[in-house]
Design a protein around this motif. Structure first.
Motif, mmCIF file in Angstrom:
data_model
loop_
_atom_site.group_PDB
_atom_site.id
_atom_site.type_symbol
_atom_site.label_atom_id
_atom_site.label_comp_id
_atom_site.label_asym_id
_atom_site.label_seq_id
_atom_site.Cartn_x
_atom_site.Cartn_y
_atom_site.Cartn_z
ATOM 1 N N PRO A 153 0.822 -1.212 0.000
ATOM 2 C CA PRO A 153 0.000 0.000 0.000
ATOM 3 C C PRO A 153 0.853 1.258 0.000
ATOM 4 C CG PRO A 153 0.087 -0.941 2.198
ATOM 5 C CD PRO A 153 0.799 -1.901 1.304
ATOM 6 N N PHE A 154 0.323 2.325 -0.592
ATOM 7 C CA PHE A 154 1.051 3.584 -0.689
ATOM 8 C C PHE A 154 0.618 4.518 0.433
ATOM 9 C CE2 PHE A 154 0.990 1.918 -5.023
ATOM 10 C CZ PHE A 154 2.341 2.007 -5.355
ATOM 11 N N LYS A 155 1.604 5.219 0.968
ATOM 12 C CA LYS A 155 1.278 6.233 1.969
ATOM 13 C C LYS A 155 0.604 7.431 1.310
ATOM 14 C CE LYS A 155 3.228 8.849 5.823
ATOM 15 N NZ LYS A 155 4.448 9.117 6.621
ATOM 16 N N THR A 156 1.101 7.791 0.098
ATOM 17 C CA THR A 156 0.554 8.940 -0.625
ATOM 18 C C THR A 156 0.380 8.594 -2.094
ATOM 19 O OG1 THR A 156 1.696 10.490 0.852
ATOM 20 C CG2 THR A 156 0.891 11.368 -1.236
ATOM 21 N N GLU A 205 -3.687 5.594 7.421
ATOM 22 C CA GLU A 205 -3.306 7.000 7.311
ATOM 23 C C GLU A 205 -2.890 7.378 5.886
ATOM 24 O OE1 GLU A 205 -0.361 7.834 10.245
ATOM 25 O OE2 GLU A 205 -1.721 7.486 11.933
ATOM 26 N N SER A 206 -3.233 6.542 4.927
ATOM 27 C CA SER A 206 -2.873 6.870 3.538
ATOM 28 C C SER A 206 -3.703 8.051 3.054
ATOM 29 C CB SER A 206 -3.080 5.657 2.630
ATOM 30 O OG SER A 206 -4.434 5.290 2.571
ATOM 31 N N GLU A 207 -3.219 8.698 1.994
ATOM 32 C CA GLU A 207 -3.862 9.904 1.499
ATOM 33 C C GLU A 207 -3.734 9.989 -0.014
ATOM 34 O OE1 GLU A 207 -1.735 13.227 3.172
ATOM 35 O OE2 GLU A 207 0.126 12.719 2.127
ATOM 36 N N ILE A 208 -4.675 10.706 -0.618
ATOM 37 C CA ILE A 208 -4.623 11.033 -2.041
ATOM 38 C C ILE A 208 -4.518 12.547 -2.129
ATOM 39 C CG2 ILE A 208 -5.777 10.877 -4.279
ATOM 40 C CD1 ILE A 208 -7.559 8.646 -2.953
ATOM 41 N N ILE A 209 -3.536 13.032 -2.864
ATOM 42 C CA ILE A 209 -3.394 14.469 -3.085
ATOM 43 C C ILE A 209 -3.651 14.755 -4.552
ATOM 44 C CG2 ILE A 209 -1.819 16.441 -3.050
ATOM 45 C CD1 ILE A 209 -0.470 15.218 -0.619
ATOM 46 N N VAL A 210 -4.616 15.609 -4.803
ATOM 47 C CA VAL A 210 -5.052 15.915 -6.167
ATOM 48 C C VAL A 210 -4.952 17.417 -6.405
ATOM 49 C CG1 VAL A 210 -6.939 15.754 -7.841
ATOM 50 C CG2 VAL A 210 -6.696 13.995 -6.068
ATOM 51 N N SER A 211 -4.414 17.805 -7.554
ATOM 52 C CA SER A 211 -4.484 19.217 -7.945
ATOM 53 C C SER A 211 -5.292 19.321 -9.229
ATOM 54 C CB SER A 211 -3.088 19.814 -8.144
ATOM 55 O OG SER A 211 -2.432 19.267 -9.264
ATOM 56 N N ILE A 212 -6.100 20.390 -9.307
ATOM 57 C CA ILE A 212 -6.931 20.625 -10.489
ATOM 58 C C ILE A 212 -6.977 22.120 -10.785
ATOM 59 C CG2 ILE A 212 -8.439 18.597 -10.199
ATOM 60 C CD1 ILE A 212 -10.513 20.779 -9.071
ATOM 61 N N PRO A 213 -7.199 22.495 -12.035
ATOM 62 C CA PRO A 213 -7.409 23.920 -12.336
ATOM 63 C C PRO A 213 -8.806 24.365 -11.929
ATOM 64 C CG PRO A 213 -7.549 22.611 -14.337
ATOM 65 C CD PRO A 213 -7.153 21.662 -13.247
ATOM 66 N N ASN A 214 -8.951 25.651 -11.660
ATOM 67 C CA ASN A 214 -10.226 26.222 -11.232
ATOM 68 C C ASN A 214 -10.917 26.915 -12.400
ATOM 69 O OD1 ASN A 214 -12.350 27.442 -9.790
ATOM 70 N ND2 ASN A 214 -11.094 29.236 -9.292
ATOM 71 N N VAL A 215 -11.993 26.310 -12.892
ATOM 72 C CA VAL A 215 -12.721 26.900 -14.016
ATOM 73 C C VAL A 215 -13.484 28.154 -13.592
ATOM 74 C CG1 VAL A 215 -14.923 25.663 -13.817
ATOM 75 C CG2 VAL A 215 -14.019 26.242 -16.094
ATOM 76 N N GLY A 216 -13.564 28.400 -12.267
ATOM 77 C CA GLY A 216 -14.229 29.598 -11.768
ATOM 78 C C GLY A 216 -13.308 30.799 -11.639
ATOM 79 N N HIS A 217 -12.139 30.743 -12.282
ATOM 80 C CA HIS A 217 -11.204 31.870 -12.224
ATOM 81 C C HIS A 217 -11.790 33.080 -12.950
ATOM 82 C CE1 HIS A 217 -7.626 34.295 -13.216
ATOM 83 N NE2 HIS A 217 -7.079 33.738 -12.136
ATOM 84 N N LEU A 218 -11.387 34.260 -12.501
ATOM 85 C CA LEU A 218 -11.860 35.516 -13.074
ATOM 86 C C LEU A 218 -11.675 35.574 -14.586
ATOM 87 C CD1 LEU A 218 -12.837 38.474 -12.876
ATOM 88 C CD2 LEU A 218 -10.503 39.118 -12.227
ATOM 89 N N ASP A 219 -10.562 35.057 -15.084
ATOM 90 C CA ASP A 219 -10.316 35.097 -16.530
ATOM 91 C C ASP A 219 -11.412 34.365 -17.302
ATOM 92 O OD1 ASP A 219 -7.656 35.393 -18.615
ATOM 93 O OD2 ASP A 219 -9.187 33.927 -19.157
#
Length: 270
Positions: free
Chosen positions: A125-128, A155-169
């Motif tokens: 199993p993966f810690k992250t 205590e394992s975790e998933i870290i996800v990054s995504i762009p925000n389509v709600g940005h001012l631009d």
């Protein structure tokens, strides 16, 4: 159109690059190499990569979308004892990652259709588990998220990054009738899925509930990008008034994410 303009776009390109003009095809083909090669030397302070590097605590790490290994290199520099396994769909990028000698194993997988079962069985199993800028590229992100959530334990975790389509631009340009794909950024022309902070959290919670998994999803980081592509479809003075009004409206409705270009989430079992 300058290379720096193409690769430094927050969201909308000046011209819709869903179809790439022939003179830009070479740049488009090598966009990620051009954009990420500098990251092997250092991570810009405040960037998604710098923030996530400070969140990871070593141990066994699965990096989805590892590309040419630029982030795996930083992981091993920070956590020499960490065991990092990488997954990507790009054979040429995986060959570059292999040359770095920082990954315990590398897999070529299409995360839309090919399961991670062998990866988890052989190396978990993966810690992250890291899925940085991955989910938005998938036709069927449910398939990936179901697997990741079912593998969460202890205590394992998933870290996800995504762009925000709600940005001012994005909001400003929609208001004036423009939704232009770019070569990088929020409206990268390979992005198939779009999220705000709340829509991402609701999606993960629904996938988890469907699978009988009780999870906690928290926002643990943000990247701010204040620039807006105004263009020339409105007089400059009017453009600036519209942007100022959007800022005021966002404050009134208690939206703190108008200038957020990326979110970072941590998913754990309750």
């Amino acid at each position: 159109m300058e290379l720096s303009e193409l690769l430094g776009t927050v969201a909308n390109a000046a011209k819709n690059l869903l179809a790439v003009p022939k003179e830009l095809e070479e740049i488009a083909e090598n966009r990620y190499t051009l954009a990420f090669s500098a990251l092997k030397a250092s991570l810009p302070p405040g960037s998604t990569y710098a923030q996530v590097l400070n969140m990871v605590k070593g141990g066994k790490i699965l990096e989805l979308g590892c590309s040419s290994g630029y982030f795996g290199l930083h992981l091993k520099r920070r956590y020499p004892e960490a065991e990092v396994v990488g997954v990507d769909i790009d054979n040429s990028a995986l060959k570059e990652a292999e040359r770095l000698k920082v990954y315990r194993a590398l897999y070529r997988l299409d995360l839309d259709t090919e399961p991670l079962e062998e990866v988890f069985c052989k190396h978990g199993p993966f810690k992250t588990v890291l899925a940085m800028d991955v989910v938005e590229h998938l036709k069927n992100p449910n398939f990936l998220m179901e697997q990741l959530l079912s593998a969460l334990e202890g205590e394992s975790e998933i870290i996800v990054s995504i762009p925000n389509v709600g940005h001012l631009d994005v909001i400003y340009n929609l208001l004036i009738g423009r939704f232009n794909y770019s070569l990088l950024g929020i409206l990268d022309n390979t992005h198939l899925r779009f999220f705000t902070e709340s829509s991402f959290i609701q999606w993960v919670e629904t996938v988890a509930a469907n699978g009988g998994v009780d999870v906690n999803v928290e926002t643990v980081g943000r990247v701010e990008a204040p620039s807006v592509l105004l263009g020339d479809s409105l007089p400059r003075e009017l453009q600036e008034k519209v942007v100022a009004q959007l800022r005021r409206l966002a404050k009134k409705v208690d939206n703190p994410n108008l200038l957020t270009s990326q979110f970072i989430f941590r998913i754990t079992r309750r």
